[in-house]
Scaffold this active site. Structure first.
Site: not given
Ligand SMILES: Cc1cc2nc3c(=O)[nH]c(=O)nc-3n(C[C@H](O)[C@H](O)[C@H](O)COP(=O)(O)OP(=O)(O)OC[C@H]3O[C@@H](n4cnc5c(N)ncnc54)[C@H](O)[C@@H]3O)c2cc1C
Length: 599
Positions: A259, A262, A311-312, A317, A520
């Site tokens: 994603t 940051s 984004e997957g 990865i 934000y």
């Molecule tokens: C309360 C809250 C606070 C947040 N704060 C922040 C913040 O401070 N900064 C920030 O950047 N984001 C933030 N986010 C957004 C989110 O946490 C990020 O986008 C985070 O990077 C997603 O990681 P995840 O492991 O949960 O991925 P997922 O939600 O499981 O997946 C996100 C995407 O990545 C893909 N993906 C996941 N793992 C892999 C892998 N191993 N290989 C290939 N593709 C993969 C998935 O297919 C999907 O498309 C926040 C969200 C919430 C709900």
């Protein structure tokens, strides 16, 4: 289909070094997570018998405190009554769609991963079919989903992940990688028109820190490790990654890369693109991997840049080489008050230009400052007298208007000398801009609050308040114009949609860069009596984002595109640029095995 020869040399030359540490795996099992709300199952906001709000459990400083000002304040902000007892309770669990996975494919998955490595349990499948946007949480609790994954698979490592890709092709399955499921862009949602069974590939068992190289300050970490796990394992050996998105307790390294995330402490440790030296990706047409990587190279094409923000779509990865740092000698919280947001922005800009940014600094507008105040119990006794004196001083001595005050939370982190130098600069610039220190305690509370806010959003949904955040990066010169433009557009659209009361819009400045800053926003409204509130919210946010683009902001700073911002891509990228993105997808994944449909 390529047969995926194993390429162990991905982490050469580091892993073979005799000085590498091999840490023990992260402690498991972790505490259970909620299947329909943000976060841990033991933590949620509730209304107590006196009509006050409380956060259950014991995880956060906020837990167990009587929060008596939140509902009255929210009511004043939204212009409509919030009546304890008049709730809109979650209807969870709604019955999720049945699994389409056939017996042969299920057996093949079970043979590969073991019986406990695959699940077709409806609520587990549903949890893997969404993230944490308001649209997601609304669907989980009130509407249900037309399509969710047909099974969840937990590969134990890279070999399992490789075989999964082969099985998917043999059995006509589609895959969606899943990290912590914390995205806010509908990135893990299943396309409703996909005929093949969809398998959510949950990376949580691929969570080891494989090795730490203490001389070169590099570690190799599996993609499914969460921020909390990485933090714990590295800290045991005296290191930190320093990447702390607000979701870091649950989000994963693979998700951060996918994603383009940051973190709060980017000023010291960088964003994910500064932290990841390289990562290994299994795509349906072969592996993306390099050898002999280092902090900087000039090697022409660099697949790492494709993978950041993918984004997957391209593959799974599986692991990454990342920079690690010694744990900081000093960590110090602080808070600063400014007469208003505009003054705070000018201070922030000067601080960025000074080159002395603390590890984390965030400037909140008056609404977010007040929200933070309302999440504390009303001061009583000596604390009440102190609070009254502080207000008197701010108003009468400093001439601050309490309805306009803006506040910074600051975290200094590093060697004692660095912190001292940063603090000196912060003090000098703060004084130049008429600010004053608000105390370390308030700074710490404000910094930690961010972990509780996600729980709050889901609670407020049950109190007829729908809200969500969105973000952008905007040139410094346009920060205030953009804020005003977004506000004007949101208020206009709120009226045009015939929504009740007043919209809630609040902003903070969270990241500073050479020429621009990340803004934000929280946006919300009271939805009692509104038909299709979630869809209405989407329309309101869409209008806000149009304004963001109109006033020179980027489409996203860190949330990404997923499915919810796809429609805006033609406004920011030329047709050829978008074709290139699709051509790369076609090359790496010609059968669209990675089916998420993002971007
Ligand atoms: C309360 C809250 C606070 C947040 N704060 C922040 C913040 O401070 N900064 C920030 O950047 N984001 C933030 N986010 C957004 C989110 O946490 C990020 O986008 C985070 O990077 C997603 O990681 P995840 O492991 O949960 O991925 P997922 O939600 O499981 O997946 C996100 C995407 O990545 C893909 N993906 C996941 N793992 C892999 C892998 N191993 N290989 C290939 N593709 C993969 C998935 O297919 C999907 O498309 C926040 C969200 C919430 C709900």
């Amino acid at each position: 289909m390529t047969s995926f020869p194993h390429s162990p040399e991905f982490d050469l030359p580091y892993q073979s070094a005799p000085h590498c540490l091999i840490p023990a795996p992260p402690a498991l099992p972790d505490a259970p997570l909620s299947l329909n709300r943000w976060g841990f199952a033991d933590t949620q906001f509730l209304i107590d018998s006196d009509g006050n709000v409380q956060l259950t459990g014991a995880r956060y400083a906020l837990c167990g405190q009587v929060i008596d000002r939140l509902l009255p304040w929210s009511q004043s902000q939204l212009g409509l009554p919030i009546v304890p007892g008049d709730a809109h309770p979650f209807a969870w669990p709604l019955s999720p769609p049945a699994s389409r996975l056939d017996a042969a494919a299920l057996a093949a998955l079970q043979q590969l991963l073991g019986d406990d490595g695959v699940s077709t349990e409806p609520l587990v499948r549903q949890r893997h079919g969404h993230g944490h946007s308001q649209e997601d949480i609304w669907a989980v609790n009130y509407e249900g989903f037309a399509r969710i994954p047909d099974a969840v698979a937990w590969p134990r490592g890279e070999n399992d992940a490789r075989t999964l890709l082969l099985l998917a092709q043999q059995h006509g399955l589609a895959l969606i990688p899943y990290g912590g499921g914390t995205n806010v862009t509908a990135a893990c949602r299943c396309p409703t028109d996909e005929a093949r069974p969809i398998i959510s590939v949950d990376t949580s068992r691929m969570n080891r820190v494989r090795w730490i190289d203490p001389i070169n300050r590099i570690a190799c970490i599996e993609a499914g490790a969460t921020g909390a796990q990485i933090h714990d394992v590295l800290a045991r050996h005296g290191y930190t990654l320093g990447h702390e998105p607000d979701s870091y307790e649950l989000s994963t390294l693979g998700g951060w890369i996918a994603t383009h995330a940051s973190g709060m402490k980017k000023n010291r440790y960088g964003n994910i693109e500064d932290i990841v030296i390289d990562c290994r990706v299994l795509t349906p047409s072969g592996e993306l991997l390099r050898r002999n990587v280092a902090d900087r190279e000039s090697i022409g094409f660099d697949h790492r840049r494709l993978v950041l923000g993918s984004e997957g779509r391209f593959g799974i990865i599986t692991q990454a080489l990342v920079k690690v740092h010694a744990l900081p000698a000093v960590q110090m919280h602080e808070s600063i008050l400014f007469p208003d947001f505009a003054t705070g922005v000018r201070f922030f800009h000067d601080l960025q230009q000074s080159g002395q940014l603390p590890a984390s600094i965030r400037l909140m507008d008056n609404r977010q400052f007040m929200l933070g105040q309302c999440l504390k119990p009303t001061p009583a006794g000596v604390a009440a007298v102190k609070s009254a004196l502080q207000k008197w001083y701010l108003r009468r001595v400093r001439g601050f208007d309490l309805d306009r005050i803006a506040a910074c939370t600051v975290l200094f982190e590093g060697a004692a000398t660095e912190v001292k130098a940063q603090r000196r600069t912060v003090t000098r610039l703060m004084q130049r801009h008429g600010g004053l220190y608000g105390g370390a305690g308030n700074g710490k509370q404000g910094y930690s609050l961010t972990f509780g806010i996600a729980y709050l959003r889901d609670f407020l949904l049950t109190q007829w308040i729908i809200a969500e955040s969105f973000e952008t990066t905007v040139p410094w010169s346009g920060v205030l114009t953009l804020c005003a433009g977004v506000r004007e557009r949101v208020e206009r659209e709120h009226r045009a949609l015939g929504l009740p009361g007043k919209p809630f819009l609040s902003q903070r400045l969270t990241q500073a860069y050479h020429g621009s800053a990340c803004l934000y926003f929280y946006l919300g409204f009271h939805y009692k009596g509104v038909a299709a509130p979630s869809a209405m919210y989407t329309r309101l946010e869409h209008a806000a984002r149009e304004a963001v683009l109109q006033y020179g902001g980027t489409l996203s700073h860190h949330h990404g595109i997923g499915k919810i911002r796809q429609g805006f891509l033609p406004q920011i990228a030329s047709a050829r640029s978008r074709e290139l993105n699709h051509a790369i997808k076609d090359l790496l994944d010609p059968d669209n095995l990675l089916v998420c449909g993002n971007q």
